[in-house]
Design a protein around this motif. Structure first.
Motif, PDB file in Angstrom:
ATOM      1  N   PHE A  52       1.312  -1.038  -0.054  1.00  0.00           N
ATOM      2  CA  PHE A  52      -0.012  -0.015   0.002  1.00  0.00           C
ATOM      3  C   PHE A  52       1.058   1.114   0.292  1.00  0.00           C
ATOM      4  O   PHE A  52       0.611   2.423  -0.624  1.00  0.00           O
ATOM      5  CB  PHE A  52      -1.013  -0.626   1.419  1.00  0.00           C
ATOM      6  CG  PHE A  52      -1.936  -0.774   0.711  1.00  0.00           C
ATOM      7  CD1 PHE A  52      -3.158   0.237   0.327  1.00  0.00           C
ATOM      8  CD2 PHE A  52      -2.382  -2.121   1.016  1.00  0.00           C
ATOM      9  CE1 PHE A  52      -4.745  -0.685   0.086  1.00  0.00           C
ATOM     10  CE2 PHE A  52      -3.163  -3.019   0.985  1.00  0.00           C
ATOM     11  CZ  PHE A  52      -4.331  -2.206   0.873  1.00  0.00           C
ATOM     12  N   LEU A  53       1.981   1.028   0.866  1.00  0.00           N
ATOM     13  CA  LEU A  53       2.625   2.269   0.604  1.00  0.00           C
ATOM     14  C   LEU A  53       3.046   2.334  -0.677  1.00  0.00           C
ATOM     15  O   LEU A  53       3.548   3.715  -1.136  1.00  0.00           O
ATOM     16  CB  LEU A  53       4.081   2.756   1.512  1.00  0.00           C
ATOM     17  CG  LEU A  53       5.297   3.229   1.972  1.00  0.00           C
ATOM     18  CD1 LEU A  53       4.547   4.858   1.966  1.00  0.00           C
ATOM     19  CD2 LEU A  53       5.948   2.990   2.953  1.00  0.00           C
ATOM     20  N   PHE A  54       3.537   1.553  -1.176  1.00  0.00           N
ATOM     21  CA  PHE A  54       4.178   1.746  -3.107  1.00  0.00           C
ATOM     22  C   PHE A  54       3.886   2.719  -3.741  1.00  0.00           C
ATOM     23  O   PHE A  54       3.778   2.795  -4.311  1.00  0.00           O
ATOM     24  CB  PHE A  54       4.759  -0.010  -3.287  1.00  0.00           C
ATOM     25  CG  PHE A  54       5.148  -0.022  -4.745  1.00  0.00           C
ATOM     26  CD1 PHE A  54       6.219   0.633  -5.177  1.00  0.00           C
ATOM     27  CD2 PHE A  54       3.537  -0.279  -5.426  1.00  0.00           C
ATOM     28  CE1 PHE A  54       6.047   0.702  -6.884  1.00  0.00           C
ATOM     29  CE2 PHE A  54       4.327  -0.745  -7.395  1.00  0.00           C
ATOM     30  CZ  PHE A  54       5.328   0.188  -7.395  1.00  0.00           C
ATOM     31  N   PHE A  55       2.418   1.677  -3.363  1.00  0.00           N
ATOM     32  CA  PHE A  55       1.189   2.151  -4.233  1.00  0.00           C
ATOM     33  C   PHE A  55       0.624   4.001  -4.322  1.00  0.00           C
ATOM     34  O   PHE A  55       0.576   4.625  -5.981  1.00  0.00           O
ATOM     35  CB  PHE A  55      -0.374   1.452  -4.546  1.00  0.00           C
ATOM     36  CG  PHE A  55      -0.324  -0.393  -4.414  1.00  0.00           C
ATOM     37  CD1 PHE A  55       0.275  -0.625  -5.931  1.00  0.00           C
ATOM     38  CD2 PHE A  55      -0.861  -0.846  -4.477  1.00  0.00           C
ATOM     39  CE1 PHE A  55       0.683  -1.588  -6.223  1.00  0.00           C
ATOM     40  CE2 PHE A  55      -0.686  -2.492  -4.249  1.00  0.00           C
ATOM     41  CZ  PHE A  55      -0.287  -2.436  -5.424  1.00  0.00           C
ATOM     42  N   PHE A  56       0.595   4.669  -3.283  1.00  0.00           N
ATOM     43  CA  PHE A  56       0.310   5.422  -3.360  1.00  0.00           C
ATOM     44  C   PHE A  56       1.390   6.055  -3.636  1.00  0.00           C
ATOM     45  O   PHE A  56       1.337   7.615  -3.756  1.00  0.00           O
ATOM     46  CB  PHE A  56      -0.248   5.834  -1.626  1.00  0.00           C
ATOM     47  CG  PHE A  56       0.133   7.005  -0.750  1.00  0.00           C
ATOM     48  CD1 PHE A  56      -1.419   8.150  -1.498  1.00  0.00           C
ATOM     49  CD2 PHE A  56       0.642   8.068  -0.298  1.00  0.00           C
ATOM     50  CE1 PHE A  56      -1.096   9.460  -0.865  1.00  0.00           C
ATOM     51  CE2 PHE A  56       0.981   9.103   0.324  1.00  0.00           C
ATOM     52  CZ  PHE A  56       0.151   9.412   0.137  1.00  0.00           C
ATOM     53  N   VAL A  57       2.966   5.898  -3.091  1.00  0.00           N
ATOM     54  CA  VAL A  57       4.066   6.745  -3.486  1.00  0.00           C
ATOM     55  C   VAL A  57       4.651   6.951  -5.092  1.00  0.00           C
ATOM     56  O   VAL A  57       4.382   7.972  -5.938  1.00  0.00           O
ATOM     57  CB  VAL A  57       4.987   6.597  -2.704  1.00  0.00           C
ATOM     58  CG1 VAL A  57       6.608   6.937  -2.609  1.00  0.00           C
ATOM     59  CG2 VAL A  57       4.711   7.090  -0.836  1.00  0.00           C
ATOM     60  N   PHE A  58       4.343   5.583  -5.280  1.00  0.00           N
ATOM     61  CA  PHE A  58       4.329   5.161  -6.628  1.00  0.00           C
ATOM     62  C   PHE A  58       2.883   6.235  -8.277  1.00  0.00           C
ATOM     63  O   PHE A  58       3.511   6.785  -8.793  1.00  0.00           O
ATOM     64  CB  PHE A  58       4.655   3.394  -7.369  1.00  0.00           C
ATOM     65  CG  PHE A  58       4.551   3.246  -8.304  1.00  0.00           C
ATOM     66  CD1 PHE A  58       6.447   3.928  -8.604  1.00  0.00           C
ATOM     67  CD2 PHE A  58       4.760   3.240  -9.235  1.00  0.00           C
ATOM     68  CE1 PHE A  58       7.125   3.525  -9.707  1.00  0.00           C
ATOM     69  CE2 PHE A  58       5.016   2.501 -10.783  1.00  0.00           C
ATOM     70  CZ  PHE A  58       6.351   3.105 -10.831  1.00  0.00           C
ATOM     71  N   PHE A  59       2.076   6.291  -7.439  1.00  0.00           N
ATOM     72  CA  PHE A  59       0.722   7.728  -8.204  1.00  0.00           C
ATOM     73  C   PHE A  59       1.525   8.658  -8.244  1.00  0.00           C
ATOM     74  O   PHE A  59       1.247   9.230  -9.204  1.00  0.00           O
ATOM     75  CB  PHE A  59      -0.256   7.384  -7.814  1.00  0.00           C
ATOM     76  CG  PHE A  59      -1.792   7.386  -7.511  1.00  0.00           C
ATOM     77  CD1 PHE A  59      -1.690   7.468  -8.885  1.00  0.00           C
ATOM     78  CD2 PHE A  59      -1.857   9.089  -7.102  1.00  0.00           C
ATOM     79  CE1 PHE A  59      -2.829   8.397 -10.082  1.00  0.00           C
ATOM     80  CE2 PHE A  59      -3.189   9.900  -7.971  1.00  0.00           C
ATOM     81  CZ  PHE A  59      -3.623   9.049  -9.281  1.00  0.00           C
ATOM     82  N   CYS A  60       2.245   9.227  -6.972  1.00  0.00           N
ATOM     83  CA  CYS A  60       2.176  10.568  -6.367  1.00  0.00           C
ATOM     84  C   CYS A  60       3.567  10.639  -7.843  1.00  0.00           C
ATOM     85  O   CYS A  60       3.629  12.036  -8.255  1.00  0.00           O
ATOM     86  CB  CYS A  60       2.637  10.556  -5.653  1.00  0.00           C
ATOM     87  SG  CYS A  60       1.379  10.815  -4.217  1.00  0.00           S
ATOM     88  N   GLN A  61       4.251   9.489  -7.817  1.00  0.00           N
ATOM     89  CA  GLN A  61       6.117   9.799  -8.918  1.00  0.00           C
ATOM     90  C   GLN A  61       4.994   9.804 -10.371  1.00  0.00           C
ATOM     91  O   GLN A  61       5.188  10.639 -11.047  1.00  0.00           O
ATOM     92  CB  GLN A  61       6.594   8.238  -8.401  1.00  0.00           C
ATOM     93  CG  GLN A  61       7.493   8.245  -9.177  1.00  0.00           C
ATOM     94  CD  GLN A  61       8.753   9.131  -8.796  1.00  0.00           C
ATOM     95  OE1 GLN A  61       9.584   9.113  -8.103  1.00  0.00           O
ATOM     96  NE2 GLN A  61       8.503  10.309 -10.041  1.00  0.00           N
ATOM     97  N   ILE A  62       4.298   9.370 -10.637  1.00  0.00           N
ATOM     98  CA  ILE A  62       3.939   9.039 -12.134  1.00  0.00           C
ATOM     99  C   ILE A  62       3.189  10.285 -12.114  1.00  0.00           C
ATOM    100  O   ILE A  62       3.164  11.510 -13.612  1.00  0.00           O
ATOM    101  CB  ILE A  62       2.656   8.485 -12.100  1.00  0.00           C
ATOM    102  CG1 ILE A  62       2.904   7.097 -11.994  1.00  0.00           C
ATOM    103  CG2 ILE A  62       1.771   8.092 -13.471  1.00  0.00           C
ATOM    104  CD1 ILE A  62       1.978   5.711 -12.108  1.00  0.00           C
ATOM    105  N   VAL A  63       2.209  11.148 -10.941  1.00  0.00           N
ATOM    106  CA  VAL A  63       1.392  12.396 -11.399  1.00  0.00           C
ATOM    107  C   VAL A  63       2.700  13.318 -11.411  1.00  0.00           C
ATOM    108  O   VAL A  63       3.093  14.075 -12.111  1.00  0.00           O
ATOM    109  CB  VAL A  63       1.407  13.056 -10.484  1.00  0.00           C
ATOM    110  CG1 VAL A  63       0.348  14.542 -10.508  1.00  0.00           C
ATOM    111  CG2 VAL A  63       0.009  12.359 -10.066  1.00  0.00           C
ATOM    112  N   ILE A  64       4.262  13.236 -10.599  1.00  0.00           N
ATOM    113  CA  ILE A  64       5.195  14.454 -11.006  1.00  0.00           C
ATOM    114  C   ILE A  64       5.596  13.583 -12.892  1.00  0.00           C
ATOM    115  O   ILE A  64       6.541  15.430 -12.928  1.00  0.00           O
ATOM    116  CB  ILE A  64       6.075  14.385  -9.899  1.00  0.00           C
ATOM    117  CG1 ILE A  64       5.698  14.223  -8.866  1.00  0.00           C
ATOM    118  CG2 ILE A  64       7.135  14.406  -9.975  1.00  0.00           C
ATOM    119  CD1 ILE A  64       6.186  13.471  -7.523  1.00  0.00           C
TER     120      ILE A  64
END
Length: 328
Positions: A219-231
């Motif tokens: 779950f931590l990966f999904f949250f942070v990685f989604f933010c990384q895609i937005v960046i």
């Protein structure tokens, strides 16, 4: 009157019917033929090799194909050879498994005596800074997840390379236009900040998730990685003044300097590729996550267990409780 008996009153004369001339002639002829018959002479005539043989006439009949219905049964030698080959194959398989078990046992013994030492980043021994993490895909990650985990590691390396190229593109833009100093400064910040943050915030969590099947790390990966895609998408767009050599900023420079604009377009292509690869890997990790049986409830349980078993948290809680008790 010669045909009649002259004295009908005379005594009758005995007449032997077998002495009749016609009967005796027939019996004598049959006896002579039986006496002359010799079966051995007939057999000799049939088996005489000197007698010319008459070739048998070949009858012309329509030939029919011969149908052989034979059951092929393996010979004892073939059966023995096949059994021996099967036994040799089984023996080789057992020896291979035994060698694999011995290797793993040796590794476990080495780990028990020599704990695993950090090996990442791979710094030279003369460097005063030592590695901070331990990373071994073959030892930590199951075989089904190794490919995906390696792809995420390569994506992080590609991410770091893109930020470095972005720094070079902003440097080139700053050289031809000194008013773009903000973009140049921010490109340095993004490279210094986002390179280690990406490693710590989304690569290490997914590595731990694959290693220990941790729902919380997933779950931590999904949250942070989604933010990384937005960046990645924002960086690919290239808003002026944000320190990103995206498409908008690259097209705005094309009139003043074509060479710098081409360099910035290449970097914008790198950012775009980063976003596409990240979307692909996010979907891939999510499909693997659904097969592991992880859930949000497990993530909450892992988080609670990790908080309560953390020695630092327990010490801080006991210190706060002791301070509150003394203040009262």
């Amino acid at each position: 009157m010669s045909g009649y008996d002259p004295n009908p009153f005379a005594a009758p004369v005995d007449i032997n019917p077998f002495q009749d001339p016609s009967v005796t002639q027939l019996t004598n002829a049959s006896q002579n033929s039986i006496g002359e018959y010799n079966p051995f002479t007939e057999n000799t005539r049939l088996t005489n090799p000197n007698q010319p043989t008459v070739p048998a006439t070949k009858t012309t009949t329509p030939s029919q194909p011969a149908i052989l219905q034979t059951s092929v049964e393996p010979t004892p030698q073939t059966t023995a050879v096949a059994a021996q080959a099967s036994l040799l194959k089984q023996q080789e398989e057992l020896e291979r498994k035994a060698a694999e078990l011995d290797r793993k046992e040796q590794e476990m013994q080495n780990l028990s005596f020599n704990p695993r030492q950090n090996n990442w980043p791979p710094l030279p021994k003369i460097c005063p800074i030592k590695p901070c993490f331990y990373q071994d895909f073959s030892a930590d990650i199951p075989a089904d997840y190794q490919r995906t985990c390696k792809m995420l590691y390569y994506l992080w390396m590609y991410h770091a390379l893109t930020l470095f190229l972005n720094f070079l593109a902003c440097l080139a833009m700053f050289c031809v236009n000194t008013s773009k100093g903000v973009d140049f400064g921010l490109s340095i910040l993004w490279f210094v900040l986002f390179t280690p943050c990406a490693f710590l915030c989304w690569y290490r969590p997914v590595y731990k998730a694959f290693r220990s099947d941790s729902s919380f790390n997933f779950f931590l990966f999904f949250f942070v990685f989604f933010c990384q895609i937005v960046i990645y998408i924002i960086q690919a767009v290239g808003i002026p003044g944000w320190g990103d050599s995206g498409w908008i900023l690259a097209l705005s420079v094309i009139k003043s300097n074509t060479a710098v604009s081409v360099i910035m377009m290449v970097v914008a292509g790198f950012f775009t590729m980063n976003a596409l690869l990240a979307l692909f890997l996010l979907k891939r990790v999510h499909s693997l996550y659904r097969r592991t049986g992880a859930s949000f409830q497990k993530a909450q349980a892992e988080f609670s267990q990790g908080v309560f078993t953390n020695q630092s948290v327990r010490n801080a809680a006991s210190t706060a409780a002791h301070s509150a008790f003394q203040s009262n």
